[in-house]
Design an enzyme around this catalytic site. Structure first.
Site, mmCIF file in Angstrom:
data_model
loop_
_atom_site.group_PDB
_atom_site.id
_atom_site.type_symbol
_atom_site.label_atom_id
_atom_site.label_comp_id
_atom_site.label_asym_id
_atom_site.label_seq_id
_atom_site.Cartn_x
_atom_site.Cartn_y
_atom_site.Cartn_z
ATOM 1 N N PRO A 29 0.868 -1.192 0.000
ATOM 2 C CA PRO A 29 0.000 0.000 0.000
ATOM 3 C C PRO A 29 0.896 1.230 0.000
ATOM 4 O O PRO A 29 1.856 1.294 0.778
ATOM 5 C CB PRO A 29 -0.756 -0.122 1.328
ATOM 6 C CG PRO A 29 0.031 -1.053 2.177
ATOM 7 C CD PRO A 29 0.849 -1.919 1.285
ATOM 8 N N MET A 30 0.606 2.181 -0.875
ATOM 9 C CA MET A 30 1.389 3.429 -0.890
ATOM 10 C C MET A 30 0.456 4.603 -1.144
ATOM 11 O O MET A 30 -0.187 4.691 -2.192
ATOM 12 C CB MET A 30 2.494 3.371 -1.956
ATOM 13 C CG MET A 30 3.664 2.483 -1.585
ATOM 14 S SD MET A 30 5.013 2.567 -2.778
ATOM 15 C CE MET A 30 4.349 1.604 -4.125
ATOM 16 N N GLN A 83 -6.536 -1.007 3.287
ATOM 17 C CA GLN A 83 -5.777 -0.741 4.519
ATOM 18 C C GLN A 83 -6.362 0.437 5.291
ATOM 19 O O GLN A 83 -6.716 1.463 4.709
ATOM 20 C CB GLN A 83 -4.313 -0.427 4.191
ATOM 21 C CG GLN A 83 -3.479 -0.410 5.477
ATOM 22 C CD GLN A 83 -2.080 0.140 5.293
ATOM 23 O OE1 GLN A 83 -1.911 1.277 4.878
ATOM 24 N NE2 GLN A 83 -1.083 -0.661 5.626
ATOM 25 N N CYS A 114 3.393 3.012 9.439
ATOM 26 C CA CYS A 114 3.712 4.295 8.806
ATOM 27 C C CYS A 114 4.433 5.222 9.784
ATOM 28 O O CYS A 114 3.941 5.485 10.886
ATOM 29 C CB CYS A 114 2.441 4.959 8.286
ATOM 30 S SG CYS A 114 2.811 6.523 7.468
ATOM 31 N N LYS A 153 0.358 -4.781 9.179
ATOM 32 C CA LYS A 153 1.642 -4.407 8.558
ATOM 33 C C LYS A 153 2.445 -3.635 9.592
ATOM 34 O O LYS A 153 1.974 -2.618 10.098
ATOM 35 C CB LYS A 153 1.372 -3.573 7.303
ATOM 36 C CG LYS A 153 2.631 -3.216 6.532
ATOM 37 C CD LYS A 153 2.272 -2.774 5.110
ATOM 38 C CE LYS A 153 3.463 -2.295 4.315
ATOM 39 N NZ LYS A 153 3.925 -0.959 4.702
ATOM 40 N N GLY A 213 10.582 -4.520 2.088
ATOM 41 C CA GLY A 213 11.712 -3.605 2.252
ATOM 42 C C GLY A 213 12.849 -3.933 1.308
ATOM 43 O O GLY A 213 13.408 -5.021 1.346
ATOM 44 N N GLY A 236 7.273 -2.130 -2.732
ATOM 45 C CA GLY A 236 6.775 -0.762 -2.673
ATOM 46 C C GLY A 236 7.440 0.134 -3.704
ATOM 47 O O GLY A 236 7.101 0.095 -4.899
#
Ligand SMILES: Cc1cc2nc3c(=O)[nH]c(=O)nc-3n(C[C@H](O)[C@H](O)[C@H](O)COP(=O)(O)O)c2cc1C
Length: 331
Positions: A29-30, A83, A114, A153, A213, A236
């Site tokens: 998710p971004m 999300q 986040c 997450k 990551g 991501g």
């Protein structure tokens, strides 16, 4: 080109709760990136599961239309993950129930990772990692009230044992899978993701663990899967403007071969398709067209020239004209 064929990993299906997912390469998710058109393109190229941008639980409760719209999807995007973020078990559960009602997603993901001030100042996102009891309450309440499976997450903590404690707690409280970004909150996006922590979590948990990551290409995808032993990987930043990355990685994991493709024409075709989808879903006004064009052309030869021509373009067709001209000389 055949590389490392002894390590070839076929596309492995994943199961989250009772949900069968056809493969194990996920799109992260971004915020301001993973809108529906972009997610559809990633799906087309092999992302097995895509999550919406994060949605504020408070905003859902206040029926904020712009926030709620971030969950819009379509049949081609099933299974769908949405999300949410928040700081209170009650609010997050009420918001999750509302999201269930509006979109019927297959998965609801909870953001405990986040590091942005905008979230952490209110005790949301990675700020929650400092309050394991609150994480437990949030997950327990979701678990008691939702019929949709939900995932969490997280980021890692500086201390391995504390990270493991949180991961175990998330599993015990009822989450169906966990994604671990191997950076701490303090690191933000600097340094390297620590996959050792992710590996340890995978060794100890029974629910699916997804590594996140610094997965940027075929080799890092393969190495992360092998090293961590995780059920899946989540990509991501490397996918921003580059949905075709999912095709390259899937192809490599399935065959051990690097996909031969024409980068320049591929990127231009993808940008055209993406702009077309933005129009189709009436989302063009919600994005910065030139910034998106810059993302889609990142890493191409003649980068400086490309960036300048996009910056100077007067309309979308100008962008494509100069890109196509450059492409003629590049391929
Ligand atoms: C622009 C941007 C927006 C992001 N928005 C979210 C988000 O909405 N929810 C979330 O859990 N993580 C978000 N992240 C973090 C990513 O999901 C991912 O965990 C992180 O980028 C590490 O993966 P990568 O190294 O593959 O980029 C965001 C990251 C970026 C760069």
């Amino acid at each position: 080109m055949l590389l490392n064929s002894q390590y070839t990993i076929n596309k492995i299906p994943m199961k989250i709760a009772d949900l069968k997912i056809p493969g194990n390469i996920l799109l992260a998710p971004m915020s301001n990136v993973t809108n529906l058109p972009f997610r559809l393109m990633c799906r087309k190229y092999g992302a097995s599961l895509t999550y919406s941008e994060m949605i504020s639980a408070d905003a859902v409760i206040y029926e904020n239309e712009k926030s709620i719209k971030r969950g819009i999807s379509c049949d081609d995007e099933r299974p769908l993950g949405i999300q949410i973020f928040g700081n209170s078990p009650e609010t997050m559960t009420t918001a999750a129930l509302r999201i269930e009602e509006i979109y019927q997603p297959e998965i609801i993901d909870v953001n405990f990772g986040c590091p942005a001030k905008l979230l952490t100042k209110d005790g949301c996102g990675s700020a929650l990692l400092k309050s394991p009891e609150l994480i437990h309450e949030i997950i327990k309440k979701l678990s008691d009230n939702l019929s949709t499976p939900f995932t969490a997450k997280i980021r890692i903590l500086p201390d391995m044992d504390k990270t493991l404690e949180i991961a175990h707690l998330i599993e015990r409280a009822g989450a169906s899978a966990i994604t671990v970004h191997g950076r701490t909150q303090q690191q933000q996006y600097s340094g390297k993701a620590n996959h050792e922590y992710v590996r340890k979590i995978k060794q100890e948990l029974n629910i699916p663990v997804i590594a996140n990551g610094d997965i940027v290409d075929e080799i890092s995808a393969q190495q992360t899967l092998e090293y961590t032993g995780c059920d899946g990987i989540m990509i991501g930043r490397a996918a921003m403007g580059n949905p075709f990355l999912f095709r390259r990685i899937s192809h490599f994991l399935e065959t051990g071969e690097m996909l031969d493709y024409r980068q320049c024409s591929q990127r231009i075709a993808d940008l055209r398709e993406y702009f077309g989808l933005l129009e189709e879903y009436d989302l063009a006004p919600t994005v910065h067209i030139k910034a998106q064009a810059q993302w889609f052309t990142r890493g191409m030869r003649n980068g400086r020239h490309i960036r300048r021509s996009i910056a100077e373009a007067k309309c979308v067709e100008d962008i494509f004209e100069s890109l196509e001209e450059m492409c003629k000389h590049a391929e």
